[in-house]
Design a protein around this motif. Structure first.
Motif, PDB file in Angstrom:
ATOM      1  N   GLU A  77       0.806  -1.228   0.000  1.00  0.00           N
ATOM      2  CA  GLU A  77       0.000   0.000   0.000  1.00  0.00           C
ATOM      3  C   GLU A  77       0.835   1.273   0.000  1.00  0.00           C
ATOM      4  N   LEU A  78       2.142   1.174  -0.116  1.00  0.00           N
ATOM      5  CA  LEU A  78       2.989   2.361  -0.012  1.00  0.00           C
ATOM      6  C   LEU A  78       2.738   3.387  -1.107  1.00  0.00           C
ATOM      7  N   GLY A  79       2.311   2.962  -2.247  1.00  0.00           N
ATOM      8  CA  GLY A  79       2.072   3.894  -3.344  1.00  0.00           C
ATOM      9  C   GLY A  79       0.787   4.691  -3.220  1.00  0.00           C
ATOM     10  N   ARG A  80      -0.094   4.330  -2.260  1.00  0.00           N
ATOM     11  CA  ARG A  80      -1.395   4.990  -2.175  1.00  0.00           C
ATOM     12  C   ARG A  80      -1.726   5.425  -0.748  1.00  0.00           C
ATOM     13  N   LEU A  81      -0.820   6.120  -0.098  1.00  0.00           N
ATOM     14  CA  LEU A  81      -1.046   6.538   1.286  1.00  0.00           C
ATOM     15  C   LEU A  81      -1.624   7.942   1.353  1.00  0.00           C
ATOM     16  N   ASP A  82      -2.848   8.030   1.848  1.00  0.00           N
ATOM     17  CA  ASP A  82      -3.457   9.335   2.081  1.00  0.00           C
ATOM     18  C   ASP A  82      -3.302   9.748   3.539  1.00  0.00           C
ATOM     19  N   GLU A  83      -3.307   8.771   4.444  1.00  0.00           N
ATOM     20  CA  GLU A  83      -3.190   9.012   5.880  1.00  0.00           C
ATOM     21  C   GLU A  83      -2.030   8.192   6.440  1.00  0.00           C
ATOM     22  N   PRO A  84      -0.813   8.715   6.377  1.00  0.00           N
ATOM     23  CA  PRO A  84       0.346   7.921   6.789  1.00  0.00           C
ATOM     24  C   PRO A  84       0.309   7.487   8.256  1.00  0.00           C
ATOM     25  N   ARG A  85      -0.159   8.360   9.155  1.00  0.00           N
ATOM     26  CA  ARG A  85      -0.197   7.966  10.565  1.00  0.00           C
ATOM     27  C   ARG A  85      -1.236   6.887  10.813  1.00  0.00           C
ATOM     28  N   ALA A  86      -2.346   6.944  10.129  1.00  0.00           N
ATOM     29  CA  ALA A  86      -3.356   5.894  10.272  1.00  0.00           C
ATOM     30  C   ALA A  86      -2.800   4.567   9.761  1.00  0.00           C
ATOM     31  N   PHE A  87      -2.091   4.617   8.658  1.00  0.00           N
ATOM     32  CA  PHE A  87      -1.449   3.421   8.106  1.00  0.00           C
ATOM     33  C   PHE A  87      -0.442   2.838   9.100  1.00  0.00           C
ATOM     34  N   LEU A  88       0.425   3.707   9.630  1.00  0.00           N
ATOM     35  CA  LEU A  88       1.422   3.255  10.601  1.00  0.00           C
ATOM     36  C   LEU A  88       0.770   2.733  11.872  1.00  0.00           C
ATOM     37  N   MET A  89      -0.296   3.383  12.316  1.00  0.00           N
ATOM     38  CA  MET A  89      -0.995   2.951  13.526  1.00  0.00           C
ATOM     39  C   MET A  89      -1.590   1.557  13.331  1.00  0.00           C
ATOM     40  N   THR A  90      -2.155   1.293  12.164  1.00  0.00           N
ATOM     41  CA  THR A  90      -2.721  -0.035  11.880  1.00  0.00           C
ATOM     42  C   THR A  90      -1.632  -1.098  11.929  1.00  0.00           C
ATOM     43  N   LEU A  91      -0.507  -0.833  11.274  1.00  0.00           N
ATOM     44  CA  LEU A  91       0.598  -1.795  11.298  1.00  0.00           C
ATOM     45  C   LEU A  91       1.160  -1.956  12.708  1.00  0.00           C
ATOM     46  N   ALA A  92       1.307  -0.849  13.424  1.00  0.00           N
ATOM     47  CA  ALA A  92       1.859  -0.895  14.785  1.00  0.00           C
ATOM     48  C   ALA A  92       0.938  -1.659  15.727  1.00  0.00           C
ATOM     49  N   GLN A  93      -0.359  -1.514  15.554  1.00  0.00           N
ATOM     50  CA  GLN A  93      -1.287  -2.260  16.402  1.00  0.00           C
ATOM     51  C   GLN A  93      -1.183  -3.756  16.141  1.00  0.00           C
ATOM     52  N   ARG A  94      -0.954  -4.142  14.905  1.00  0.00           N
ATOM     53  CA  ARG A  94      -0.753  -5.563  14.589  1.00  0.00           C
ATOM     54  C   ARG A  94       0.544  -6.081  15.221  1.00  0.00           C
ATOM     55  N   VAL A  95       1.595  -5.273  15.143  1.00  0.00           N
ATOM     56  CA  VAL A  95       2.872  -5.640  15.759  1.00  0.00           C
ATOM     57  C   VAL A  95       2.695  -5.751  17.270  1.00  0.00           C
ATOM     58  N   LEU A  96       1.981  -4.797  17.848  1.00  0.00           N
ATOM     59  CA  LEU A  96       1.739  -4.795  19.285  1.00  0.00           C
ATOM     60  C   LEU A  96       0.915  -6.010  19.702  1.00  0.00           C
ATOM     61  N   TYR A  97      -0.081  -6.360  18.913  1.00  0.00           N
ATOM     62  CA  TYR A  97      -0.896  -7.539  19.204  1.00  0.00           C
ATOM     63  C   TYR A  97      -0.028  -8.800  19.192  1.00  0.00           C
ATOM     64  N   SER A  98       0.840  -8.915  18.208  1.00  0.00           N
ATOM     65  CA  SER A  98       1.749 -10.075  18.141  1.00  0.00           C
ATOM     66  C   SER A  98       2.686 -10.097  19.343  1.00  0.00           C
ATOM     67  N   PHE A  99       3.158  -8.932  19.741  1.00  0.00           N
ATOM     68  CA  PHE A  99       4.035  -8.821  20.908  1.00  0.00           C
ATOM     69  C   PHE A  99       3.328  -9.324  22.162  1.00  0.00           C
ATOM     70  N   TRP A 100       2.093  -8.861  22.387  1.00  0.00           N
ATOM     71  CA  TRP A 100       1.356  -9.279  23.587  1.00  0.00           C
ATOM     72  C   TRP A 100       1.040 -10.766  23.525  1.00  0.00           C
ATOM     73  N   ARG A 101       0.720 -11.275  22.358  1.00  0.00           N
ATOM     74  CA  ARG A 101       0.424 -12.700  22.217  1.00  0.00           C
ATOM     75  C   ARG A 101       1.670 -13.532  22.524  1.00  0.00           C
ATOM     76  N   ARG A 102       2.828 -13.130  21.991  1.00  0.00           N
ATOM     77  CA  ARG A 102       4.079 -13.830  22.289  1.00  0.00           C
ATOM     78  C   ARG A 102       4.397 -13.755  23.779  1.00  0.00           C
ATOM     79  N   ARG A 103       4.197 -12.585  24.368  1.00  0.00           N
ATOM     80  CA  ARG A 103       4.463 -12.422  25.798  1.00  0.00           C
ATOM     81  C   ARG A 103       3.556 -13.334  26.610  1.00  0.00           C
ATOM     82  N   SER A 104       2.296 -13.454  26.201  1.00  0.00           N
ATOM     83  CA  SER A 104       1.353 -14.325  26.897  1.00  0.00           C
ATOM     84  C   SER A 104       1.807 -15.784  26.817  1.00  0.00           C
ATOM     85  N   LEU A 105       2.245 -16.207  25.631  1.00  0.00           N
ATOM     86  CA  LEU A 105       2.755 -17.575  25.475  1.00  0.00           C
ATOM     87  C   LEU A 105       3.998 -17.800  26.328  1.00  0.00           C
ATOM     88  N   GLU A 106       4.879 -16.832  26.345  1.00  0.00           N
ATOM     89  CA  GLU A 106       6.093 -16.961  27.147  1.00  0.00           C
ATOM     90  C   GLU A 106       5.758 -17.023  28.636  1.00  0.00           C
TER      91      GLU A 106
END
Length: 184
Positions: free
Chosen positions: A53-82
């Motif tokens: 989606e890099l070629g069609r970004l109208d809201e860069p912070r919203a895009f980054l926030m969506t990706l960061a929330q996915r990364v954060l979700y994976s982090f919490w899930r890994r932490r829970s497993l650990e």
């Protein structure tokens, strides 16, 4: 930031320069640690580089926030497993103390398993883990989750297939990981 004339690399570079500090601060507040926030920000930008989606970004912070929330979700899930593994380990006799190497191997296995199970519905992941890590039968899992045995059979089969296909994609030489033997 809609800039169709820029290459994806140029767009990613601009995103990093313009928004890294903000993203790092936001993630640091979420996890309560600036060092972990920095790691998660870097993980987010790794996902930026893999995005179509890099070629069609109208809201860069919203895009980054969506990706960061996915990364954060994976982090919490890994932490829970650990944490679950550490709790299981704490219930072992004191004479059983894993070495630093054993701990690193288990942590790597947890992260690999988490990555391979990513994208599956929660019940499917849970049923698979109950079956493989807790040695529960399909009947026991069905009773525990309040669903039919046929549903659990489908969920476990789906998880195995998903892991197998994901492991094929992850291995450069086409060999597969043997997840059935991963145990804490």
């Amino acid at each position: 930031m809609h800039t169709p004339t820029h290459s994806p690399e140029q767009t990613a570079d601009a995103l990093y320069r313009d928004h890294h500090s903000w993203l790092h601060a936001w993630l640091s507040r979420k996890v309560g640690c600036p060092h972990q926030g920095a790691d998660l920000a870097q993980d987010t930008f790794v996902r930026v580089l893999g995005s179509n989606e890099l070629g069609r970004l109208d809201e860069p912070r919203a895009f980054l926030m969506t990706l960061a929330q996915r990364v954060l979700y994976s982090f919490w899930r890994r932490r829970s497993l650990e944490n679950a593994w550490l709790e299981a380990l704490a219930q072992q006799p004191e004479s059983y103390a894993p070495s630093a190497e054993d701990y690193a191997l288990v942590r790597d296995a947890i992260e690999t398993l988490d990555r391979l199970l990513g994208g599956l519905p929660l019940r499917t992941r849970k049923a698979f883990l109950m079956n493989r890590l807790e040695d529960m039968t399909h009947v026991e899992i069905a009773r525990s989750l309040g669903v039919s045995v046929a549903t659990i059979e489908r969920d476990v089969k789906l998880a195995f297939t998903h892991c197998y296909l994901a492991s094929l994609d992850a291995m450069p030489d086409g060999t597969t990981a043997h997840l059935a033997s991963v145990r804490p």
